[in-house]
Design an enzyme around this catalytic site. Structure first.
Site, PDB file in Angstrom:
ATOM      1  N   LYS A   8      -3.923 -10.589  -6.673  1.00 60.87           N
ATOM      2  CA  LYS A   8      -5.281 -10.821  -6.154  1.00 60.87           C
ATOM      3  C   LYS A   8      -6.265  -9.813  -6.734  1.00 60.87           C
ATOM      4  O   LYS A   8      -5.896  -8.671  -7.037  1.00 60.87           O
ATOM      5  CB  LYS A   8      -5.289 -10.790  -4.620  1.00 60.87           C
ATOM      6  CG  LYS A   8      -5.195  -9.430  -4.025  1.00 60.87           C
ATOM      7  CD  LYS A   8      -5.583  -9.415  -2.544  1.00 60.87           C
ATOM      8  CE  LYS A   8      -5.548  -7.966  -2.076  1.00 60.87           C
ATOM      9  NZ  LYS A   8      -5.947  -7.694  -0.748  1.00 60.87           N
ATOM     10  N   LYS A  66     -10.280  -4.256  -4.892  1.00 59.69           N
ATOM     11  CA  LYS A  66     -11.233  -3.163  -5.084  1.00 59.69           C
ATOM     12  C   LYS A  66     -10.598  -2.025  -5.847  1.00 59.69           C
ATOM     13  O   LYS A  66     -11.254  -1.274  -6.532  1.00 59.69           O
ATOM     14  CB  LYS A  66     -11.650  -2.595  -3.721  1.00 59.69           C
ATOM     15  CG  LYS A  66     -12.355  -3.547  -2.820  1.00 59.69           C
ATOM     16  CD  LYS A  66     -12.489  -2.918  -1.430  1.00 59.69           C
ATOM     17  CE  LYS A  66     -12.821  -3.951  -0.382  1.00 59.69           C
ATOM     18  NZ  LYS A  66     -12.626  -3.520   0.986  1.00 59.69           N
ATOM     19  N   LYS A  86       0.829  -1.207   0.000  1.00 59.01           N
ATOM     20  CA  LYS A  86       0.000   0.000   0.000  1.00 59.01           C
ATOM     21  C   LYS A  86       0.857   1.248   0.000  1.00 59.01           C
ATOM     22  O   LYS A  86       0.472   2.258  -0.581  1.00 59.01           O
ATOM     23  CB  LYS A  86      -0.977  -0.010   1.177  1.00 59.01           C
ATOM     24  CG  LYS A  86      -2.066  -1.048   0.973  1.00 59.01           C
ATOM     25  CD  LYS A  86      -3.287  -0.828   1.836  1.00 59.01           C
ATOM     26  CE  LYS A  86      -4.383  -1.822   1.456  1.00 59.01           C
ATOM     27  NZ  LYS A  86      -5.503  -1.847   2.355  1.00 59.01           N
TER      28      LYS A  86
HETATM   29  P1  TYM Z   1     -10.544  -6.063   3.136  1.00 57.53           P
HETATM   30  O1  TYM Z   1     -11.620  -5.068   3.323  1.00 57.53           O
HETATM   31  O2  TYM Z   1      -9.407  -5.735   2.235  1.00 57.53           O
HETATM   32  O3  TYM Z   1     -11.142  -7.432   2.650  1.00 57.53           O
HETATM   33  C1  TYM Z   1     -12.264  -8.024   3.306  1.00 57.53           C
HETATM   34  C2  TYM Z   1     -12.176  -9.535   3.252  1.00 57.53           C
HETATM   35  O4  TYM Z   1     -12.136  -9.983   1.902  1.00 57.53           O
HETATM   36  C3  TYM Z   1     -11.020 -10.858   1.726  1.00 57.53           C
HETATM   37  N1  TYM Z   1     -10.492 -10.670   0.360  1.00 57.53           N
HETATM   38  C4  TYM Z   1     -10.299 -11.672  -0.500  1.00 57.53           C
HETATM   39  N2  TYM Z   1     -10.498 -13.006  -0.397  1.00 57.53           N
HETATM   40  C5  TYM Z   1     -10.214 -13.759  -1.477  1.00 57.53           C
HETATM   41  N3  TYM Z   1      -9.729 -13.235  -2.640  1.00 57.53           N
HETATM   42  C6  TYM Z   1      -9.510 -11.927  -2.792  1.00 57.53           C
HETATM   43  N4  TYM Z   1      -9.064 -11.427  -3.945  1.00 57.53           N
HETATM   44  C7  TYM Z   1      -9.796 -11.069  -1.679  1.00 57.53           C
HETATM   45  N5  TYM Z   1      -9.706  -9.719  -1.485  1.00 57.53           N
HETATM   46  C8  TYM Z   1     -10.136  -9.505  -0.223  1.00 57.53           C
HETATM   47  C9  TYM Z   1     -10.008 -10.396   2.767  1.00 57.53           C
HETATM   48  O5  TYM Z   1      -9.081 -11.419   3.066  1.00 57.53           O
HETATM   49  C10 TYM Z   1     -10.909 -10.088   3.931  1.00 57.53           C
HETATM   50  O6  TYM Z   1     -11.246 -11.271   4.621  1.00 57.53           O
HETATM   51  N6  TYM Z   1      -8.081  -5.349   7.387  1.00 57.53           N
HETATM   52  C11 TYM Z   1      -9.191  -6.032   6.790  1.00 57.53           C
HETATM   53  C12 TYM Z   1     -10.518  -5.613   7.414  1.00 57.53           C
HETATM   54  C13 TYM Z   1     -10.556  -5.830   8.879  1.00 57.53           C
HETATM   55  C14 TYM Z   1     -10.679  -7.073   9.563  1.00 57.53           C
HETATM   56  C15 TYM Z   1     -10.654  -6.745  10.953  1.00 57.53           C
HETATM   57  C16 TYM Z   1     -10.783  -8.395   9.133  1.00 57.53           C
HETATM   58  C17 TYM Z   1     -10.484  -4.849   9.827  1.00 57.53           C
HETATM   59  N7  TYM Z   1     -10.528  -5.407  11.062  1.00 57.53           N
HETATM   60  C18 TYM Z   1     -10.739  -7.743  11.918  1.00 57.53           C
HETATM   61  C19 TYM Z   1     -10.880  -9.379  10.110  1.00 57.53           C
HETATM   62  C20 TYM Z   1     -10.844  -9.061  11.481  1.00 57.53           C
HETATM   63  C21 TYM Z   1      -9.234  -5.666   5.325  1.00 57.53           C
HETATM   64  O7  TYM Z   1      -8.709  -4.679   4.902  1.00 57.53           O
HETATM   65  O8  TYM Z   1      -9.982  -6.499   4.561  1.00 57.53           O
END
Ligand code: TYM
Length: 330
Positions: A195, A198, A113
């Site tokens: 991957k 978004k 990032k």
């Molecule tokens: P974030 O918002 O980037 O993604 C949310 C969830 O989606 C999963 N994910 C994917 N899984 C499979 N293939 C992909 N291409 C893919 N892109 C995203 C991520 O692994 C995630 O499970 N920091 C976290 C949000 C968060 C969080 C937490 C998660 C904040 N606090 C506490 C768990 C527990 C994040 O940025 O996810």
């Protein structure tokens, strides 16, 4: 023995992808009967990039509507907005004081990032995994269902829990990452070596959860493959086709071998259309429900208010224990 506790969340950045759905939300839905589930809308986490305030408010409510539309039932699971439970920021501060700069410097998401946003490498981006640890540890979560890309953050969370427990005695449950299924890492359709994200800048690389059926079909038709024209799973040599197979498998439940058989003698054209149609059908009920919910602001408000109250009462027990142990006056 009570049910195991789950906590997970998604950033409120809008434009959720098929990766978020298959890697996270779709699994969350299935866990509601067996576990005590807490699903959070991570809006504080989104502050590491610059947001338009009005858009961020909308994205937060949109994500709440999407959780419910996807089948997260507010009567079974606790759904809440992170910023409404101020204890997250409080515990994050405490944990920051137990986290080493070296540990945070090793986080690959921080490296990625900061390369992407070279003009805004703020300290929130650096300490982001500590806030995530606070999210999880406040609820004494046993399991954290996430996609593969969050594994390193979970390892840090475990290290912090163990470190704190070893100094002050048993305080936090040490959580396990719960990385499920064949689509824990959905790759981009145009660049199947990274991957699906978004924020991808490559056109047609990501399927968004609000894409119309014709757009989904178009994107799959354009997906990068290889010249062999045989539907066969081989991540190294055929990352594009393997990714499409994983998506198809995650939704239909068919094994890789069965998919290979199903498309034996058929070309990529047929296969791509089949994957697209499966995705379109899978997303349709959620898209319809979402459109109904999004205008029902009273209902959404009721859900997030009751969610915040419940979340607060769980999180407050943990934070009080922490504050007592480290010498804060309560
Ligand atoms: P974030 O918002 O980037 O993604 C949310 C969830 O989606 C999963 N994910 C994917 N899984 C499979 N293939 C992909 N291409 C893919 N892109 C995203 C991520 O692994 C995630 O499970 N920091 C976290 C949000 C968060 C969080 C937490 C998660 C904040 N606090 C506490 C768990 C527990 C994040 O940025 O996810």
């Amino acid at each position: 023995m009570g049910k195991k506790v789950i906590l997970s969340g998604i950033q409120a950045t809008g434009n959720l992808t098929l990766g978020n759905y298959l890697g996270a939300i779709n699994n969350w839905k299935k866990m509601q009967e067996e576990y005590d589930c807490n699903y959070m809308i991570a809006n504080l986490h989104t502050l590491t990039i610059r947001n338009d305030p009005e858009k961020l408010r909308n994205n937060t409510l949109n994500l709440l509507a999407l959780y419910i539309a996807a089948g997260i039932d507010p009567n079974k699971s606790n759904i809440f907005i992170q910023s409404q439970v101020a204890l997250h920021a409080e515990l994050a501060w405490v944990l920051n004081c137990y986290t080493y700069m070296g540990e945070l410097s090793r986080m690959t998401q921080f490296k990625d990032k900061s390369a992407k946003h070279a003009d805004n490498i703020n300290s929130g981006l650096f300490t982001y995994p500590v806030l995530m640890a606070a999210d999880i540890l406040l609820y004494q979560a046993d399991l954290v269902p996430v996609g593969e890309d969050q594994k390193q953050h979970l390892e840090l969370t475990r290290d912090l829990a163990e470190r704190f427990n070893s100094i002050y005695g048993e305080t936090f449950k040490v959580p396990e990452p719960f990385i499920q299924g064949v689509a824990a890492r959905v790759m981009g359709l145009q660049d199947p070596t990274s991957k699906m994200s978004k924020s991808s800048s490559i056109p047609n690389d990501s399927i968004f959860l609000n894409d119309e059926p014709d757009i989904i079909l178009k994107k799959f038709k354009k997906a990068v493959t290889d010249s062999e024209n045989v539907v066969r799973f081989d991540i190294k040599e055929k990352p594009g086709i393997s990714n499409l197979m994983s998506i198809y498998s995650a939704i239909t439940g068919k094994s890789k071998e069965n998919i290979e058989k199903e498309f034996e003698g058929k070309g990529y054209g047929d296969f791509k259309v089949a994957v697209a149609e499966t995705v379109i059908e899978e997303l349709k009920p959620m898209q319809e429900k979402y459109k109904e919910l999004i205008n029902n602001t009273d209902y959404l408000e009721k859900i997030y208010r009751q969610g915040a109250e419940k979340a607060y009462s769980i999180a407050n027990k943990t934070l009080e224990d922490v504050y007592k142990k480290i010498g804060m006056i309560l």
